[in-house]
Design a protein around this motif. Sequence first.
Motif, PDB file in Angstrom:
ATOM      1  N   MET A 145       0.835  -1.209   0.000  1.00  0.00           N
ATOM      2  CA  MET A 145       0.000   0.000   0.000  1.00  0.00           C
ATOM      3  C   MET A 145       0.872   1.262   0.000  1.00  0.00           C
ATOM      4  O   MET A 145       0.589   2.226  -0.699  1.00  0.00           O
ATOM      5  CB  MET A 145      -0.942   0.011   1.214  1.00  0.00           C
ATOM      6  CG  MET A 145      -2.098  -0.968   1.093  1.00  0.00           C
ATOM      7  SD  MET A 145      -3.134  -0.973   2.564  1.00  0.00           S
ATOM      8  CE  MET A 145      -4.106   0.513   2.293  1.00  0.00           C
ATOM      9  N   ASN A 146       1.967   1.218   0.764  1.00  0.00           N
ATOM     10  CA  ASN A 146       2.840   2.387   0.854  1.00  0.00           C
ATOM     11  C   ASN A 146       3.726   2.549  -0.375  1.00  0.00           C
ATOM     12  O   ASN A 146       3.763   3.623  -0.984  1.00  0.00           O
ATOM     13  CB  ASN A 146       3.695   2.286   2.123  1.00  0.00           C
ATOM     14  CG  ASN A 146       4.648   3.458   2.267  1.00  0.00           C
ATOM     15  OD1 ASN A 146       5.842   3.300   2.067  1.00  0.00           O
ATOM     16  ND2 ASN A 146       4.115   4.628   2.584  1.00  0.00           N
TER      17      ASN A 146
ATOM     18  N   GLN B 259       1.266   1.479  -4.060  1.00  0.00           N
ATOM     19  CA  GLN B 259       0.073   2.299  -4.303  1.00  0.00           C
ATOM     20  C   GLN B 259       0.250   3.752  -3.859  1.00  0.00           C
ATOM     21  O   GLN B 259      -0.562   4.601  -4.197  1.00  0.00           O
ATOM     22  CB  GLN B 259      -1.133   1.671  -3.584  1.00  0.00           C
ATOM     23  CG  GLN B 259      -1.449   0.287  -4.115  1.00  0.00           C
ATOM     24  CD  GLN B 259      -2.459  -0.460  -3.259  1.00  0.00           C
ATOM     25  OE1 GLN B 259      -2.782  -0.044  -2.145  1.00  0.00           O
ATOM     26  NE2 GLN B 259      -2.960  -1.566  -3.785  1.00  0.00           N
TER      27      GLN B 259
ATOM     28  N   PHE C 120       0.185   5.104  -0.750  1.00  0.00           N
ATOM     29  CA  PHE C 120      -0.555   5.569   0.419  1.00  0.00           C
ATOM     30  C   PHE C 120       0.412   6.064   1.493  1.00  0.00           C
ATOM     31  O   PHE C 120       1.482   5.497   1.689  1.00  0.00           O
ATOM     32  CB  PHE C 120      -1.389   4.424   1.028  1.00  0.00           C
ATOM     33  CG  PHE C 120      -2.639   4.088   0.276  1.00  0.00           C
ATOM     34  CD1 PHE C 120      -3.850   4.710   0.606  1.00  0.00           C
ATOM     35  CD2 PHE C 120      -2.634   3.147  -0.737  1.00  0.00           C
ATOM     36  CE1 PHE C 120      -5.009   4.387  -0.069  1.00  0.00           C
ATOM     37  CE2 PHE C 120      -3.787   2.827  -1.419  1.00  0.00           C
ATOM     38  CZ  PHE C 120      -4.979   3.444  -1.099  1.00  0.00           C
ATOM     39  N   ARG C 121      -0.015   7.113   2.207  1.00  0.00           N
ATOM     40  CA  ARG C 121       0.751   7.574   3.363  1.00  0.00           C
ATOM     41  C   ARG C 121       0.390   6.703   4.556  1.00  0.00           C
ATOM     42  O   ARG C 121      -0.643   6.024   4.559  1.00  0.00           O
ATOM     43  CB  ARG C 121       0.420   9.037   3.665  1.00  0.00           C
ATOM     44  CG  ARG C 121       0.879   9.977   2.541  1.00  0.00           C
ATOM     45  CD  ARG C 121       0.505  11.396   2.838  1.00  0.00           C
ATOM     46  NE  ARG C 121      -0.964  11.441   2.978  1.00  0.00           N
ATOM     47  CZ  ARG C 121      -1.642  12.442   3.504  1.00  0.00           C
ATOM     48  NH1 ARG C 121      -1.019  13.489   3.949  1.00  0.00           N
ATOM     49  NH2 ARG C 121      -2.949  12.404   3.601  1.00  0.00           N
TER      50      ARG C 121
ATOM     51  N   ASP D  29      -3.069   7.223   5.890  1.00  0.00           N
ATOM     52  CA  ASP D  29      -4.125   6.672   5.044  1.00  0.00           C
ATOM     53  C   ASP D  29      -4.207   5.149   5.167  1.00  0.00           C
ATOM     54  O   ASP D  29      -5.308   4.573   5.165  1.00  0.00           O
ATOM     55  CB  ASP D  29      -3.900   7.055   3.579  1.00  0.00           C
ATOM     56  CG  ASP D  29      -3.922   8.567   3.359  1.00  0.00           C
ATOM     57  OD1 ASP D  29      -4.622   9.265   4.131  1.00  0.00           O
ATOM     58  OD2 ASP D  29      -3.231   9.043   2.434  1.00  0.00           O
ATOM     59  N   ILE D  30      -3.064   4.505   5.282  1.00  0.00           N
ATOM     60  CA  ILE D  30      -3.030   3.047   5.456  1.00  0.00           C
ATOM     61  C   ILE D  30      -3.710   2.677   6.778  1.00  0.00           C
ATOM     62  O   ILE D  30      -4.543   1.753   6.839  1.00  0.00           O
ATOM     63  CB  ILE D  30      -1.574   2.510   5.434  1.00  0.00           C
ATOM     64  CG1 ILE D  30      -0.938   2.723   4.051  1.00  0.00           C
ATOM     65  CG2 ILE D  30      -1.530   1.029   5.812  1.00  0.00           C
ATOM     66  CD1 ILE D  30       0.563   2.463   3.996  1.00  0.00           C
TER      67      ILE D  30
ATOM     68  N   THR E 278      -7.470   3.067   6.418  1.00  0.00           N
ATOM     69  CA  THR E 278      -8.040   2.052   5.531  1.00  0.00           C
ATOM     70  C   THR E 278      -8.113   0.691   6.234  1.00  0.00           C
ATOM     71  O   THR E 278      -9.112  -0.028   6.114  1.00  0.00           O
ATOM     72  CB  THR E 278      -7.212   1.915   4.239  1.00  0.00           C
ATOM     73  OG1 THR E 278      -7.157   3.188   3.595  1.00  0.00           O
ATOM     74  CG2 THR E 278      -7.814   0.897   3.288  1.00  0.00           C
TER      75      THR E 278
END
Length: 188
Positions: free
Chosen positions: A136-137, A140, A142-143, A146-147, A150
Motif C-alpha cells: 500500500m505504501n 500504491q 498511500f501515506r 491513510d493506510i 483504511t
Amino acid sequence: MNEIDAVKAFKNGDKKAFKYLFELYYDRLVAYIVTYTHDKMSSEDIVQQAFVNLWKDRGKLDEIRSPKNYLYAIAYNRYIDSVTKEKRKTKLFDVVYERALRDRIEEDREVLDKRIEKMNSIISTLPPRCQEILKMNKVQGFRYKDIAETLGISVKTVESQMGIAFKKIRKAFEDDKLILLLLRNVTM
C-alpha cells in the motif's frame, strides 16, 4: 645551387639537394597546412610526411620545373589523408563506445532484474499484513495515516510493520550498497 639544379640532383638521389629543397619549402608548407589544421605540431607532421613522399617519388619530378606546386599538392593530400584517418578513428571509437554502453545497459538490466526478483522473494516471506502495508505504501503510494485509516489500525502499527519489512530487506541486501542507500533514503 638553384631550384632547377637541386631538382636534377635530387632526382639522382643527392641528399644535399634534398636538404636544399627541404630548407627552401619546409616553413612555407607548414604555414600553408596550419591554415587548415590550426595546429602547428600536426602540420609539421604532415609536411614531414610530404617530404618523405617526395623522396620516394623523386623520379616523378620534372627537371625543368620548380617542385613547389608538387610539394604543395603532396602536403595538401597528406592533410586530407589525416582528416580522413581521424574521421575513421573517431567513428570507430564511437562504435566501440556505443557497444560498450549497450553492453553496460544490458548488464545493469540483468542486475536490476535479479534485484527485483530477490526483493519480491523477500517480500513474499513477510507476514501477510506486513506485505499488505508495504505494498500500500510503496506500490500504491498511500501515506502511513491513510493506510492506518483504511485498515483500521494505528499509525504506530503501520510504522512498526514497515520497520519489520525494511529490517528484513536490509538484512537480505546487506552486501548490496545501492539497495541500502535507497532504503536509507526511503525511510528518512
